[in-house]
Design a protein around this motif. Sequence first.
Motif, PDB file in Angstrom:
ATOM      1  N   ALA A   1     -24.395  10.956 -16.151  1.00  0.00           N
ATOM      2  CA  ALA A   1     -23.313  10.846 -16.658  1.00  0.00           C
ATOM      3  C   ALA A   1     -23.227  10.964 -18.236  1.00  0.00           C
ATOM      4  O   ALA A   1     -22.415  11.469 -18.979  1.00  0.00           O
ATOM      5  N   VAL A   2     -24.327  10.374 -18.939  1.00  0.00           N
ATOM      6  CA  VAL A   2     -24.500  10.484 -20.295  1.00  0.00           C
ATOM      7  C   VAL A   2     -24.644  11.846 -20.634  1.00  0.00           C
ATOM      8  O   VAL A   2     -23.942  12.542 -21.727  1.00  0.00           O
ATOM      9  N   ALA A   3     -25.583  12.782 -20.040  1.00  0.00           N
ATOM     10  CA  ALA A   3     -25.584  14.092 -20.194  1.00  0.00           C
ATOM     11  C   ALA A   3     -24.549  14.954 -20.188  1.00  0.00           C
ATOM     12  O   ALA A   3     -24.184  15.977 -21.032  1.00  0.00           O
ATOM     13  N   THR A   4     -23.655  14.720 -19.193  1.00  0.00           N
ATOM     14  CA  THR A   4     -22.417  15.380 -18.914  1.00  0.00           C
ATOM     15  C   THR A   4     -21.253  15.027 -19.912  1.00  0.00           C
ATOM     16  O   THR A   4     -20.779  15.952 -20.424  1.00  0.00           O
ATOM     17  N   VAL A   5     -21.307  13.864 -20.603  1.00  0.00           N
ATOM     18  CA  VAL A   5     -20.176  13.552 -21.442  1.00  0.00           C
ATOM     19  C   VAL A   5     -20.567  14.013 -22.915  1.00  0.00           C
ATOM     20  O   VAL A   5     -19.968  14.701 -23.631  1.00  0.00           O
ATOM     21  N   ARG A   6     -21.888  14.055 -23.141  1.00  0.00           N
ATOM     22  CA  ARG A   6     -22.428  14.552 -24.427  1.00  0.00           C
ATOM     23  C   ARG A   6     -22.085  16.163 -24.355  1.00  0.00           C
ATOM     24  O   ARG A   6     -21.865  16.475 -25.485  1.00  0.00           O
ATOM     25  N   ALA A   7     -22.151  16.830 -23.115  1.00  0.00           N
ATOM     26  CA  ALA A   7     -22.142  18.075 -23.249  1.00  0.00           C
ATOM     27  C   ALA A   7     -20.619  18.680 -23.369  1.00  0.00           C
ATOM     28  O   ALA A   7     -20.252  19.906 -23.607  1.00  0.00           O
ATOM     29  N   ARG A   8     -19.649  17.711 -23.308  1.00  0.00           N
ATOM     30  CA  ARG A   8     -18.161  17.880 -23.285  1.00  0.00           C
ATOM     31  C   ARG A   8     -17.815  18.267 -24.642  1.00  0.00           C
ATOM     32  O   ARG A   8     -18.376  18.021 -25.699  1.00  0.00           O
ATOM     33  N   LYS A   9     -16.920  19.401 -24.821  1.00  0.00           N
ATOM     34  CA  LYS A   9     -16.607  20.103 -26.034  1.00  0.00           C
ATOM     35  C   LYS A   9     -15.395  19.416 -26.596  1.00  0.00           C
ATOM     36  O   LYS A   9     -14.911  19.571 -27.706  1.00  0.00           O
ATOM     37  N   ARG A  10     -14.720  18.598 -25.810  1.00  0.00           N
ATOM     38  CA  ARG A  10     -13.462  17.952 -26.193  1.00  0.00           C
ATOM     39  C   ARG A  10     -13.460  16.609 -25.453  1.00  0.00           C
ATOM     40  O   ARG A  10     -13.841  16.537 -24.226  1.00  0.00           O
ATOM     41  N   PRO A  11     -12.560  15.783 -26.198  1.00  0.00           N
ATOM     42  CA  PRO A  11     -12.208  14.420 -25.706  1.00  0.00           C
ATOM     43  C   PRO A  11     -11.392  14.390 -24.521  1.00  0.00           C
ATOM     44  O   PRO A  11     -10.402  15.607 -24.287  1.00  0.00           O
ATOM     45  N   ARG A  12     -11.295  13.435 -23.709  1.00  0.00           N
ATOM     46  CA  ARG A  12     -10.092  13.249 -22.757  1.00  0.00           C
ATOM     47  C   ARG A  12      -8.691  13.066 -23.588  1.00  0.00           C
ATOM     48  O   ARG A  12      -8.811  12.796 -24.726  1.00  0.00           O
ATOM     49  N   LEU A  13      -7.626  13.778 -23.137  1.00  0.00           N
ATOM     50  CA  LEU A  13      -6.260  13.651 -23.457  1.00  0.00           C
ATOM     51  C   LEU A  13      -5.872  12.161 -23.940  1.00  0.00           C
ATOM     52  O   LEU A  13      -6.149  11.132 -23.058  1.00  0.00           O
ATOM     53  N   GLY A  14      -5.222  11.933 -25.007  1.00  0.00           N
ATOM     54  CA  GLY A  14      -5.042  10.657 -25.498  1.00  0.00           C
ATOM     55  C   GLY A  14      -5.799  10.202 -26.550  1.00  0.00           C
ATOM     56  O   GLY A  14      -5.600   9.112 -27.156  1.00  0.00           O
ATOM     57  N   ALA A  15      -6.942  10.603 -26.289  1.00  0.00           N
ATOM     58  CA  ALA A  15      -8.136  10.117 -27.277  1.00  0.00           C
ATOM     59  C   ALA A  15      -7.995  10.724 -28.877  1.00  0.00           C
ATOM     60  O   ALA A  15      -8.222  12.171 -29.039  1.00  0.00           O
ATOM     61  N   ALA A  16      -7.768  10.002 -30.077  1.00  0.00           N
ATOM     62  CA  ALA A  16      -7.648  10.587 -31.181  1.00  0.00           C
ATOM     63  C   ALA A  16      -8.948  10.499 -31.770  1.00  0.00           C
ATOM     64  O   ALA A  16      -9.118  10.076 -32.973  1.00  0.00           O
ATOM     65  N   VAL A  17      -9.820  11.293 -31.313  1.00  0.00           N
ATOM     66  CA  VAL A  17     -11.272  11.661 -31.722  1.00  0.00           C
ATOM     67  C   VAL A  17     -11.617  12.851 -31.525  1.00  0.00           C
ATOM     68  O   VAL A  17     -10.928  13.639 -30.932  1.00  0.00           O
TER      69      VAL A  17
END
Length: 399
Positions: free
Chosen positions: A253-269
């Motif tokens: 899970a950590v590796a997958t989230v770290r590899a994401r290029k963009r945050p989920r919709l609604g997150a102002a980050v």
Amino acid sequence: MTAHIIASEEEALKVADELRLFLESGAAGRDRTPTPPQAELDWLSASGILAITIPRAFGGAGVSYETIARVFQLLSAGDPAVAQMVQSHYLFLEAVGEDGTPEQQAHFFGEILAGARLGNAQAEIGGSSALNLATRLLPDGAGGYRLNGKKYYCTGALLAHWLPVAAFDEENRFVLAFVPRQAPGVQVLDDWDSFGQRVAYSGTAILTDVAVPASQVIPHYKLFERTAIFHSYAQLLHTAIDVGIAQNALADAVATVRARKRPRLGAAVATATEDPHVILRFGQLVTQLHATELLLARAGRALDAARANLTEENAAAATVAVAEAKAYAEDVALAIATDIFSLSGTSSTERARNLDRHWRNIRTHSVHDANHWRYHVAGDYLLNQKLPGKPVRKLAQDS
């Protein structure tokens, strides 16, 4: 057959972590296209990890329960299905140490030190209880015995060298008959068909008039006539499988989230790892994982304390400690294996990633035991000082 001899607890943990990495590298592929893990089990045999519980007097490392729990967690974090293939191996080594004669101990411990593996042929289906057995070991008239029965959920049997078979003798006593996997009359079917733990190969074993010399029969019934922690040890190993699944699922899970290029919709980050809701949930999950590891270690120490001073109260306290660890580990592993998808987004469900194997593995393994009864044991002990009972096997016709 030759195998390395592990000499200490420190070496056992080092080898287990090396094996974790080895198993982890191929776990997703084995799950996707299951084949019997012959090469993987041969690596475990050659490494010496399967002999670490053998007493020092017989040439083993004689590791503590706390250490074997950690070792088994590491193996399960690599591949819980391969680890489950040898769960019964460790358990039946314990049975040899508990009730085997010195000659039986010398023989079977020597076999394991050389790299042999013990399988499992206990469970049966069709009776009114999972504790009922119909398999019989009866005299052959020439000083030996003949074994007949049909077993299910024989995890590890397919690739074992010896099968410990649970049976009742002519006096209706519960015994273990150790038979070579390739002995005439022994048939192990490759018929395991579960959605999880897919390479555990917990299939069927059919035993037809198998010749068993008296020297290969262990009077397991004696275990039920005295205070013992044998069954708590079995549950400790199952707990370690759940903790290992949780460990590996969280790492993915950590590796997958770290590899994401963009945050989920609604997150102002700017990145997924900066999402405050994602950070919160990962904080909760890693805390829960560490709690399961502490409970597992605590349960192992409780078993060590009970072994050093085996009283009914100490055995009960150890059983309760294991029950608490087992119950919580299952809950945490299920939570991590489920939340990996909500934390990672739609792409995490792609079949090529095979992240669902973590949920399938924990869900399959967890139903081996009714989790609410583990909490019940802990609660009954706390409120009513009720000592846990033993799972006593019965001859099916007497049930």
